[in-house]
Each structure stands twice: as C-alpha cells, then as structure tokens.
Design an enzyme around this catalytic site. Structure first.
Site, PDB file in Angstrom:
ATOM      1  N   SER A 118      40.688  37.290  42.102  1.00  0.00           N
ATOM      2  CA  SER A 118      40.051  38.370  41.351  1.00  0.00           C
ATOM      3  C   SER A 118      40.984  38.949  40.310  1.00  0.00           C
ATOM      4  O   SER A 118      40.553  39.735  39.466  1.00  0.00           O
ATOM      5  CB  SER A 118      39.671  39.501  42.302  1.00  0.00           C
ATOM      6  OG  SER A 118      38.847  39.033  43.316  1.00  0.00           O
ATOM      7  N   HIS A 139      36.128  32.460  38.765  1.00  0.00           N
ATOM      8  CA  HIS A 139      35.935  33.724  39.484  1.00  0.00           C
ATOM      9  C   HIS A 139      34.452  34.002  39.725  1.00  0.00           C
ATOM     10  O   HIS A 139      33.749  34.493  38.851  1.00  0.00           O
ATOM     11  CB  HIS A 139      36.592  34.862  38.674  1.00  0.00           C
ATOM     12  CG  HIS A 139      36.537  36.179  39.363  1.00  0.00           C
ATOM     13  ND1 HIS A 139      36.334  37.366  38.702  1.00  0.00           N
ATOM     14  CD2 HIS A 139      36.633  36.495  40.676  1.00  0.00           C
ATOM     15  CE1 HIS A 139      36.315  38.349  39.574  1.00  0.00           C
ATOM     16  NE2 HIS A 139      36.495  37.854  40.768  1.00  0.00           N
ATOM     17  N   GLU A 151      33.339  34.021  35.948  1.00  0.00           N
ATOM     18  CA  GLU A 151      34.323  34.128  34.861  1.00  0.00           C
ATOM     19  C   GLU A 151      35.196  32.871  34.912  1.00  0.00           C
ATOM     20  O   GLU A 151      35.653  32.491  35.999  1.00  0.00           O
ATOM     21  CB  GLU A 151      35.232  35.341  35.080  1.00  0.00           C
ATOM     22  CG  GLU A 151      34.625  36.659  34.673  1.00  0.00           C
ATOM     23  CD  GLU A 151      35.598  37.813  34.925  1.00  0.00           C
ATOM     24  OE1 GLU A 151      36.004  38.451  33.946  1.00  0.00           O
ATOM     25  OE2 GLU A 151      35.937  38.087  36.076  1.00  0.00           O
ATOM     26  N   ASN A 189      36.758  42.889  36.829  1.00  0.00           N
ATOM     27  CA  ASN A 189      37.536  43.787  37.688  1.00  0.00           C
ATOM     28  C   ASN A 189      38.469  44.712  36.917  1.00  0.00           C
ATOM     29  O   ASN A 189      38.864  45.757  37.427  1.00  0.00           O
ATOM     30  CB  ASN A 189      38.315  42.978  38.725  1.00  0.00           C
ATOM     31  CG  ASN A 189      37.383  42.477  39.801  1.00  0.00           C
ATOM     32  OD1 ASN A 189      36.448  43.176  40.194  1.00  0.00           O
ATOM     33  ND2 ASN A 189      37.596  41.265  40.272  1.00  0.00           N
TER      34      ASN A 189
HETATM   35  N1  NAD Z   1      35.241  40.074  48.106  1.00  0.00           N
HETATM   36  C1  NAD Z   1      34.846  40.035  46.861  1.00  0.00           C
HETATM   37  O1  NAD Z   1      33.966  40.796  46.425  1.00  0.00           O
HETATM   38  C2  NAD Z   1      35.448  39.025  45.900  1.00  0.00           C
HETATM   39  C3  NAD Z   1      34.792  38.730  44.708  1.00  0.00           C
HETATM   40  C4  NAD Z   1      35.333  37.748  43.852  1.00  0.00           C
HETATM   41  C5  NAD Z   1      36.513  37.118  44.186  1.00  0.00           C
HETATM   42  N2  NAD Z   1      37.135  37.439  45.364  1.00  0.00           N
HETATM   43  C6  NAD Z   1      38.387  36.731  45.693  1.00  0.00           C
HETATM   44  O2  NAD Z   1      38.089  35.684  46.595  1.00  0.00           O
HETATM   45  C7  NAD Z   1      39.217  35.464  47.456  1.00  0.00           C
HETATM   46  C8  NAD Z   1      38.766  35.579  48.899  1.00  0.00           C
HETATM   47  O3  NAD Z   1      38.215  36.882  49.115  1.00  0.00           O
HETATM   48  P1  NAD Z   1      37.247  37.174  50.341  1.00  0.00           P
HETATM   49  O4  NAD Z   1      36.572  38.467  50.057  1.00  0.00           O
HETATM   50  O5  NAD Z   1      36.445  35.965  50.653  1.00  0.00           O
HETATM   51  O6  NAD Z   1      38.330  37.414  51.509  1.00  0.00           O
HETATM   52  P2  NAD Z   1      38.138  37.271  53.090  1.00  0.00           P
HETATM   53  O7  NAD Z   1      39.172  38.134  53.696  1.00  0.00           O
HETATM   54  O8  NAD Z   1      36.695  37.470  53.455  1.00  0.00           O
HETATM   55  O9  NAD Z   1      38.459  35.706  53.353  1.00  0.00           O
HETATM   56  C9  NAD Z   1      39.706  35.118  53.141  1.00  0.00           C
HETATM   57  C10 NAD Z   1      39.803  33.905  54.051  1.00  0.00           C
HETATM   58  O10 NAD Z   1      40.985  33.180  53.693  1.00  0.00           O
HETATM   59  C11 NAD Z   1      41.509  32.639  54.879  1.00  0.00           C
HETATM   60  N3  NAD Z   1      42.903  32.247  54.666  1.00  0.00           N
HETATM   61  C12 NAD Z   1      44.009  33.041  54.616  1.00  0.00           C
HETATM   62  N4  NAD Z   1      45.091  32.282  54.444  1.00  0.00           N
HETATM   63  C13 NAD Z   1      44.671  30.992  54.370  1.00  0.00           C
HETATM   64  C14 NAD Z   1      45.344  29.751  54.218  1.00  0.00           C
HETATM   65  N5  NAD Z   1      46.672  29.690  54.109  1.00  0.00           N
HETATM   66  N6  NAD Z   1      44.601  28.623  54.180  1.00  0.00           N
HETATM   67  C15 NAD Z   1      43.258  28.667  54.319  1.00  0.00           C
HETATM   68  N7  NAD Z   1      42.577  29.821  54.491  1.00  0.00           N
HETATM   69  C16 NAD Z   1      43.283  30.966  54.514  1.00  0.00           C
HETATM   70  C17 NAD Z   1      41.334  33.743  55.898  1.00  0.00           C
HETATM   71  O11 NAD Z   1      41.425  33.247  57.239  1.00  0.00           O
HETATM   72  C18 NAD Z   1      39.942  34.264  55.538  1.00  0.00           C
HETATM   73  O12 NAD Z   1      38.936  33.585  56.283  1.00  0.00           O
HETATM   74  C19 NAD Z   1      40.282  36.476  47.040  1.00  0.00           C
HETATM   75  O13 NAD Z   1      41.132  35.873  46.101  1.00  0.00           O
HETATM   76  C20 NAD Z   1      39.443  37.569  46.372  1.00  0.00           C
HETATM   77  O14 NAD Z   1      40.175  38.328  45.450  1.00  0.00           O
HETATM   78  C21 NAD Z   1      36.627  38.357  46.242  1.00  0.00           C
END
Ligand code: NAD
Length: 290
Positions: A118, A139, A151, A189
């Site tokens: 993000s 993104h 994005e 963001n």
């Molecule tokens: N939540 C949102 O609204 C949103 C929107 C757009 C982008 N993002 C981005 O997407 C990404 C994930 O966010 P999320 O909300 O899904 O987080 P989340 O906490 O729901 O999920 C993250 C997952 O990554 C896993 N993980 C951690 N380390 C790991 C590794 N070494 N290998 C494999 N898996 C691993 C964790 O076990 C977890 O299941 C982040 O970069 C976040 O910034 C989030």
C-alpha cells in the site's frame, strides 16, 4: 501471456486477489507462512464465492471451477511455473524484502513479480529481487472482488513490457488500472490515510466520539463508510504502517501517526480481523469503543 499466477499471503488481500484471478480463469498458487492463515483464507474464498452465487453474480459451476483453480501450499516451490507472482504479505518492508529474496530462486527468468504494497517504495522492493525490470507495484483495493481499481506503480527500473503485461491482467479481471508514480503511498492512500489519521486525532482530542465522527462523515461528506469504520476494515496495523511510511518518506510532520492509533495497535486492537478496533465486533451490531 500470463496464465498462472502465484499469490503470497493468504490474508484479506491475498485471498481477494486469488478469488478474482481464479474466477477470471487464471490458475492460482496461494502461499502463506501460516497453515492456519492458509486454511482460513481458503474458507474465506469459498464463503465469498458462495455469496456471489446467492446474489446470482456467478453460477455454482463458476464457483466450483474457480475454487479448483486455486492450489494452496506453505512453500514457494510451486511458483516454478508461474508467469506472475503477486506478493500480498504483511505491510512490513523487512518481511517483504525477505520474501522477495527467498522467492526469486524458485522462479523462471521470465516470471514477473508484483507487490500489492500500500505504501512501500517499489524501486526499493524491486532492488531486493534479481529482476528489477520485471518488478512492479500492483495495488488492489479492499475488498478485491468488489473494488474496481488497481493502481500500477512502476519502479525506476520497471520495463514497459512488464507494465503492459500486468495491465492486460487487470483488464482480464475487468478492473480499471491507474498509473501512479513511485512516491510513498502512491495516490489512493496518500489521500485516504491522512484523512483516517485525522479522524483518529479528532477522536483523540475529544472533538467527537466514534459514532459521531463516522456519522458526520457519512452524512456530511457523503462517504459510504465513516473513516473509523473504514480504518477497522483496512486493519489498524496497516493504517499505522502506511502513516509511518508517509511520515518518514516525505519527512513532513503533517503525516505524524496519531498516538491513539499507535496505542490501539500496541494493544492488539487491529480492527475487524481481531474483533476489536474502534468498534467491538463481538456484538451485532458492533459497539463503538469510545
Ligand atoms: N487491508 C487493506 O485494505 C489493503 C488494501 C490494499 C493493499 N493492502 C496491502 O496488502 C498487503 C497484505 O495486507 P492484508 O490486509 O491482506 O494483511 P493481512 O494481515 O490480512 O494478511 C497478511 C498475510 O501475510 C502472511 N505472511 C506474513 N509473512 C509472510 C511470509 N513471510 N510469507 C508468506 N506469507 C506471509 C500472514 O500470515 C497473513 O496471512 C499489505 O502489503 C497491505 O498494505 C492492504
């Protein structure tokens, strides 16, 4: 031509990305470090596809075919025949860099690598790979099956073929891509998170309670969700991580994360995913906590 897509991280975003890619006909390889996260992730995809069947957006046969295209695993070995791998793990630069270092030896030289970060610099993440020209920011928005935007962020080394190949995937997913330059938090963001952070300051300073702030922004600014409700939805740890990237990356005090946001994250109150954030989700309807 991209036909097989790997997804790293079976959290909110990784499951959503796997869901839409599988329904669009791509073969998907989904990985997480945690078997528990992987099991929960597959159950979430099943549940969300069933909801689409109930709403008659897809058929039962689409759902079955979609689910069958997703292969979950805790290792990275199954990325060997992928054309594109999308990293969607925790928003932490150290974690992401380590994932990229571990990932690259498993890939063919042609494979494109994307990050769903993000806020973190695509140029810096790309430099952690053995293929900065084939690395790009992709993104997606949350929830992925509903949100139309992706994005696309070029790092300094990202080549045009990579950009066009990933843009074609976004088209196949029937989403709209918008190009963004590689600046902290890109476009959405850069604008959205300071607003959420300001809402937390508004709560912290006692200008309004949780419900007042969310109602004010829903009815006064015509936002579909209040900013605190949205923060719980995104995950407060992710909101804080993005504010820190903005604060450090742009070196401007206007991006200082609100101390109350920091405290909630330190308490483990991360929003919906932990059943408590600015609202308590163990009640239906959720109860504001302040
Ligand atoms: N939540 C949102 O609204 C949103 C929107 C757009 C982008 N993002 C981005 O997407 C990404 C994930 O966010 P999320 O909300 O899904 O987080 P989340 O906490 O729901 O999920 C993250 C997952 O990554 C896993 N993980 C951690 N380390 C790991 C590794 N070494 N290998 C494999 N898996 C691993 C964790 O076990 C977890 O299941 C982040 O970069 C976040 O910034 C989030």
């Amino acid at each position: 031509m991209i036909s097989k897509i790997g997804v790293i991280g079976a959290g909110q975003m990784g499951t959503g990305i796997s869901h839409v890619c599988a329904l669009a006909g791509f073969d998907v390889r989904l990985t997480d470090v945690s078997q528990d996260a992987l099991d929960k992730g597959m159950a979430v995809i099943d549940h969300n596809m069933s909801r689409q069947v109930t709403r008659e957006r897809i058929t039962e046969a689409d759902k079955d075919a979609g689910l069958a295209r997703i292969v979950p695993s805790t290792g990275m070995e199954h990325f060997g025949d992928c054309d594109l791998v999308v990293e969607a793990a925790t928003e932490d630069e150290k974690v992401k860099r380590q994932i990229l270092v571990d990932l690259c030896p498993h890939l063919t030289p042609e494979c494109i690598v994307a990050s769903n970060t993000s806020s973190i610099s695509i140029t810096r993440l790309g430099a952690a790979t053995d293929r900065p020209g084939k690395f790009i920011g992709m993104h997606f928005m949350n929830p992925v099956p509903l949100m139309k935007l992706v994005e696309l962020i070029r790092g300094i080394a990202t080549n045009e073929d990579t950009y066009q190949a990933v843009r074609a995937v976004v088209d196949t997913l029937e989403k709209t891509s918008v190009p963004a330059e590689d600046f902290p938090a890109f476009i959405v963001n850069r604008i959205l998170m300071p607003m959420i952070n300001e809402a937390v300051y508004t709560l912290y300073e006692g200008v309004g309670g949780v419900e007042a702030i969310d109602t004010a922004m829903r009815l006064g600014a015509n936002h579909p969700m209040g900013p605190l409700e949205l923060a719980d939805f995104v995950g407060l740890d992710t909101v804080l991580a993005i504010m820190q990237v903005l604060y450090e990356g742009l070196a401007d005090s206007k991006y200082r994360p609100c101390p109350l946001l920091v405290k909630y994250v330190e308490a483990g109150w991360l929003g919906r995913k932990t059943n408590r954030g600015f609202y308590d989700y163990t009640n239906d309807p959720p109860i504001p906590t302040r």
